[in-house]
Each structure stands twice: as structure tokens, then as C-alpha cells.
Design a protein around this motif. Structure first.
Motif, mmCIF file in Angstrom:
data_model
loop_
_atom_site.group_PDB
_atom_site.id
_atom_site.type_symbol
_atom_site.label_atom_id
_atom_site.label_comp_id
_atom_site.label_asym_id
_atom_site.label_seq_id
_atom_site.Cartn_x
_atom_site.Cartn_y
_atom_site.Cartn_z
ATOM 1 N N HIS A 58 1.723 9.877 -2.573
ATOM 2 C CA HIS A 58 0.720 9.730 -3.622
ATOM 3 C C HIS A 58 1.379 10.117 -4.934
ATOM 4 C CE1 HIS A 58 0.371 13.872 -2.176
ATOM 5 N NE2 HIS A 58 -0.151 14.205 -3.340
ATOM 6 N N PHE A 59 0.786 9.694 -6.024
ATOM 7 C CA PHE A 59 1.420 9.848 -7.335
ATOM 8 C C PHE A 59 0.525 10.578 -8.317
ATOM 9 C CE2 PHE A 59 2.746 5.399 -5.983
ATOM 10 C CZ PHE A 59 3.861 5.838 -5.287
ATOM 11 N N PHE A 60 1.140 11.454 -9.096
ATOM 12 C CA PHE A 60 0.543 12.033 -10.294
ATOM 13 C C PHE A 60 1.275 11.391 -11.457
ATOM 14 C CE2 PHE A 60 -0.018 15.514 -7.196
ATOM 15 C CZ PHE A 60 -1.385 15.682 -7.274
ATOM 16 N N ILE A 61 0.555 10.674 -12.289
ATOM 17 C CA ILE A 61 1.170 9.964 -13.411
ATOM 18 C C ILE A 61 0.533 10.472 -14.695
ATOM 19 C CG2 ILE A 61 1.638 7.725 -14.463
ATOM 20 C CD1 ILE A 61 1.197 6.528 -11.598
ATOM 21 N N THR A 62 1.347 11.122 -15.518
ATOM 22 C CA THR A 62 0.884 11.591 -16.824
ATOM 23 C C THR A 62 1.340 10.576 -17.867
ATOM 24 O OG1 THR A 62 1.082 13.890 -16.132
ATOM 25 C CG2 THR A 62 0.969 13.486 -18.504
ATOM 26 N N PHE A 63 0.409 10.179 -18.728
ATOM 27 C CA PHE A 63 0.766 9.193 -19.751
ATOM 28 C C PHE A 63 0.126 9.530 -21.083
ATOM 29 C CE2 PHE A 63 -3.166 7.617 -18.019
ATOM 30 C CZ PHE A 63 -3.805 6.949 -19.052
ATOM 31 N N ASP A 64 0.708 8.959 -22.119
ATOM 32 C CA ASP A 64 0.273 9.148 -23.498
ATOM 33 C C ASP A 64 -0.913 8.220 -23.762
ATOM 34 O OD1 ASP A 64 -0.038 9.222 -26.255
ATOM 35 O OD2 ASP A 64 2.036 8.679 -26.708
ATOM 36 N N VAL A 78 5.223 11.835 -10.582
ATOM 37 C CA VAL A 78 5.505 12.799 -9.524
ATOM 38 C C VAL A 78 4.911 12.301 -8.213
ATOM 39 C CG1 VAL A 78 5.147 15.185 -8.739
ATOM 40 C CG2 VAL A 78 5.492 14.712 -11.179
ATOM 41 N N ASP A 79 5.722 12.390 -7.149
ATOM 42 C CA ASP A 79 5.231 12.168 -5.794
ATOM 43 C C ASP A 79 5.424 13.484 -5.053
ATOM 44 O OD1 ASP A 79 4.725 11.579 -3.142
ATOM 45 O OD2 ASP A 79 5.833 9.684 -3.154
ATOM 46 N N PRO A 80 4.389 14.344 -5.049
ATOM 47 C CA PRO A 80 4.535 15.672 -4.458
ATOM 48 C C PRO A 80 4.763 15.652 -2.947
ATOM 49 C CG PRO A 80 2.293 15.346 -5.227
ATOM 50 C CD PRO A 80 3.065 14.145 -5.633
ATOM 51 N N HIS A 110 -5.962 8.140 -2.398
ATOM 52 C CA HIS A 110 -6.820 7.530 -1.385
ATOM 53 C C HIS A 110 -7.529 6.275 -1.879
ATOM 54 C CE1 HIS A 110 -6.157 10.961 1.125
ATOM 55 N NE2 HIS A 110 -6.575 11.774 0.170
ATOM 56 N N TRP A 111 -7.994 6.295 -3.121
ATOM 57 C CA TRP A 111 -8.804 5.194 -3.606
ATOM 58 C C TRP A 111 -8.229 4.671 -4.911
ATOM 59 C CZ3 TRP A 111 -11.357 3.060 -7.581
ATOM 60 C CH2 TRP A 111 -12.306 2.067 -7.298
ATOM 61 N N TYR A 112 -7.775 3.459 -4.871
ATOM 62 C CA TYR A 112 -7.370 2.726 -6.069
ATOM 63 C C TYR A 112 -7.530 1.245 -5.730
ATOM 64 C CZ TYR A 112 -3.011 1.935 -3.562
ATOM 65 O OH TYR A 112 -2.107 1.569 -2.607
ATOM 66 N N GLU A 113 -7.756 0.444 -6.755
ATOM 67 C CA GLU A 113 -7.937 -0.997 -6.561
ATOM 68 C C GLU A 113 -7.222 -1.741 -7.671
ATOM 69 O OE1 GLU A 113 -12.322 -1.587 -4.550
ATOM 70 O OE2 GLU A 113 -12.202 -1.609 -6.731
ATOM 71 N N ASN A 114 -7.023 -3.017 -7.416
ATOM 72 C CA ASN A 114 -6.543 -3.952 -8.433
ATOM 73 C C ASN A 114 -5.214 -3.536 -9.055
ATOM 74 O OD1 ASN A 114 -9.035 -5.344 -8.033
ATOM 75 N ND2 ASN A 114 -10.009 -3.959 -9.489
ATOM 76 N N LEU A 115 -4.315 -2.956 -8.260
ATOM 77 C CA LEU A 115 -3.000 -2.610 -8.794
ATOM 78 C C LEU A 115 -2.256 -3.891 -9.122
ATOM 79 C CD1 LEU A 115 -0.802 -0.533 -9.482
ATOM 80 C CD2 LEU A 115 -0.095 -0.604 -7.068
ATOM 81 N N ASP A 116 -1.848 -4.018 -10.367
ATOM 82 C CA ASP A 116 -1.117 -5.195 -10.849
ATOM 83 C C ASP A 116 0.070 -4.701 -11.654
ATOM 84 O OD1 ASP A 116 -0.462 -7.865 -11.432
ATOM 85 O OD2 ASP A 116 -1.676 -7.841 -13.255
ATOM 86 N N VAL A 117 1.262 -4.925 -11.130
ATOM 87 C CA VAL A 117 2.489 -4.407 -11.731
ATOM 88 C C VAL A 117 3.198 -5.528 -12.472
ATOM 89 C CG1 VAL A 117 4.668 -3.229 -11.256
ATOM 90 C CG2 VAL A 117 2.669 -2.748 -9.838
ATOM 91 N N THR A 118 3.556 -5.263 -13.743
ATOM 92 C CA THR A 118 4.282 -6.240 -14.555
ATOM 93 C C THR A 118 5.582 -5.607 -15.037
ATOM 94 O OG1 THR A 118 3.314 -5.576 -16.675
ATOM 95 C CG2 THR A 118 2.066 -7.178 -15.362
ATOM 96 N N ASP A 119 6.345 -6.351 -15.802
ATOM 97 C CA ASP A 119 7.605 -5.829 -16.342
ATOM 98 C C ASP A 119 7.392 -4.765 -17.406
ATOM 99 O OD1 ASP A 119 9.131 -7.405 -14.672
ATOM 100 O OD2 ASP A 119 9.411 -9.000 -16.153
ATOM 101 N N ASP A 120 6.213 -4.742 -18.037
ATOM 102 C CA ASP A 120 5.972 -3.807 -19.138
ATOM 103 C C ASP A 120 5.092 -2.615 -18.773
ATOM 104 O OD1 ASP A 120 7.460 -5.373 -20.990
ATOM 105 O OD2 ASP A 120 5.758 -6.747 -21.111
ATOM 106 N N GLY A 177 0.829 -1.199 0.000
ATOM 107 C CA GLY A 177 0.000 0.000 0.000
ATOM 108 C C GLY A 177 0.868 1.257 0.000
ATOM 109 N N LEU A 178 0.220 2.393 -0.132
ATOM 110 C CA LEU A 178 0.928 3.682 -0.133
ATOM 111 C C LEU A 178 1.292 4.064 1.299
ATOM 112 C CD1 LEU A 178 -1.135 5.754 -2.709
ATOM 113 C CD2 LEU A 178 1.331 5.398 -2.779
ATOM 114 N N PRO A 179 2.576 4.299 1.565
ATOM 115 C CA PRO A 179 2.955 4.666 2.935
ATOM 116 C C PRO A 179 2.756 6.156 3.208
ATOM 117 C CG PRO A 179 4.909 4.444 1.568
ATOM 118 C CD PRO A 179 3.723 4.078 0.705
ATOM 119 N N GLY A 180 2.330 6.476 4.410
ATOM 120 C CA GLY A 180 2.238 7.863 4.852
ATOM 121 C C GLY A 180 1.449 8.741 3.898
ATOM 122 N N ALA A 181 2.039 9.888 3.564
ATOM 123 C CA ALA A 181 1.382 10.870 2.694
ATOM 124 C C ALA A 181 1.746 10.683 1.220
ATOM 125 C CB ALA A 181 1.761 12.282 3.136
#
Length: 153
Positions: free
Chosen positions: A36-42, A104-106, A68-78, A30-34
Motif C-alpha cells: 500500500h502507498f502513502f503519497i504526499t503531494f503539493d 512510501v510503501d510501508p 483497500h479502496w481506490y477506483e479509476n486508477l489511470d496512469v499517464t506519463d505526467d 491491482g495491489l499485490p499482497g500487503a
């Protein structure tokens, strides 16, 4: 025989590997402490997956917030998949690492920006989508598209 080291490409691979490591930790713990991420993508990346209505609203790029709210995070090599909430509507996304433009993690003033070969041409344009009006008709939601200009010093 001319051979050169492509430091730019190697640096991008290392930075994307860092993003993968961070997301793998978040997937496990899970996300520790404060943090959080801003992710800009194409959104035009051929492997990016998002709902048609999001692709129509953000035809070139989009910034998502993992906080605060996200689900089903699945990280792969790609890349990674995650379900985020857009106006009380959960939407699954798949974001390939190659599609990420900024990460960005502000909370700790950390950020990565990936330059493309045609970034200088894009600098003349404003690729940031217009922000929603923060009036009572447009309440804040857990996942939102934001302009990173707010966080630049």
C-alpha cells in the motif's frame, strides 16, 4: 563554455519514472499482497486536481493512502488520477509526478522523498496537517491523511 550534469534533476526523473512503473503495474494487476502507498503531494501544484473542500483543508500538501479502496486508477506519463474514499465520499484526484513530495510503501519499508530547492527553509516549519482525533466521532476510513512521522525510525 561551462556545462555540468545535473545529477539531482536526473535522479528525480528516474525516481518519478519508478513511481510511474509501480502505478502502471497496480493499474493492470491491482495491489499485490500487503503493499500500500502513502503519497504526499503539493496541493498548490498548478496541475494537481482535487475537490475544493480538500484544497481548503490541506492548502499546501496532503498525504493520501492507496490501500483497500481506490477506483479509476489511470496512469499517464505526467501523473495519475485515482478516486479515493474520504469519509464515505468518493473524490477523484489528479496528482502530477512533479507534485509528489514523498512516496512510501510501508509494507516493504520503501520510500522516496523529493527535496526542493527551498526545502531547507521549509524544515523550520511543520507542513504536516494535524491528524484527525481517532475517537468514535472520527472513525477510520479507507483513505486518510496521515503523518509520515509515524513510520520513521
Amino acid at each position: 563554455m561551462s556545462h555540468s550534469i545535473d545529477y539531482g534533476k536526473l535522479m528525480h526523473q528516474a525516481m518519478r519514472g519508478l513511481i510511474q512503473q509501480v502505478l502502471e503495474d497496480v493499474e493492470q494487476n491491482g495491489l499485490p499482497g500487503a503493499h500500500h502507498f502513502f503519497i504526499t503531494f503539493d496541493t498548490t501544484h498548478p496541475l494537481a486536481q482535487l475537490a475544493d473542500w480538500l484544497k481548503q483543508r490541506y492548502p499546501s500538501e496532503m498525504t493520501v493512502v492507496m490501500q483497500h479502496w481506490y477506483e479509476n486508477l489511470d496512469v499517464t506519463d505526467d501523473g495519475f488520477s485515482v478516486t479515493l474514499n474520504f469519509g464515505d465520499q468518493p473524490e477523484p484526484l489528479y496528482i502530477p509526478y512533479d507534485a509528489i513530495k514523498t512516496f512510501v510503501d510501508p509494507s516493504v519499508e520503501f520510500g522516496l522523498r523529493f527535496e526542493s530547492a527551498d526545502a531547507e527553509d521549509e524544515d523550520d516549519e511543520d507542513p504536516t496537517p494535524p491528524e484527525d482525533d481517532p475517537t468514535p466521532d472520527h472513525p477510520h476510513h479507507d483513505a486518510e491523511v496521515v503523518s509520515l512521522d509515524k513510520f520513521r525510525k
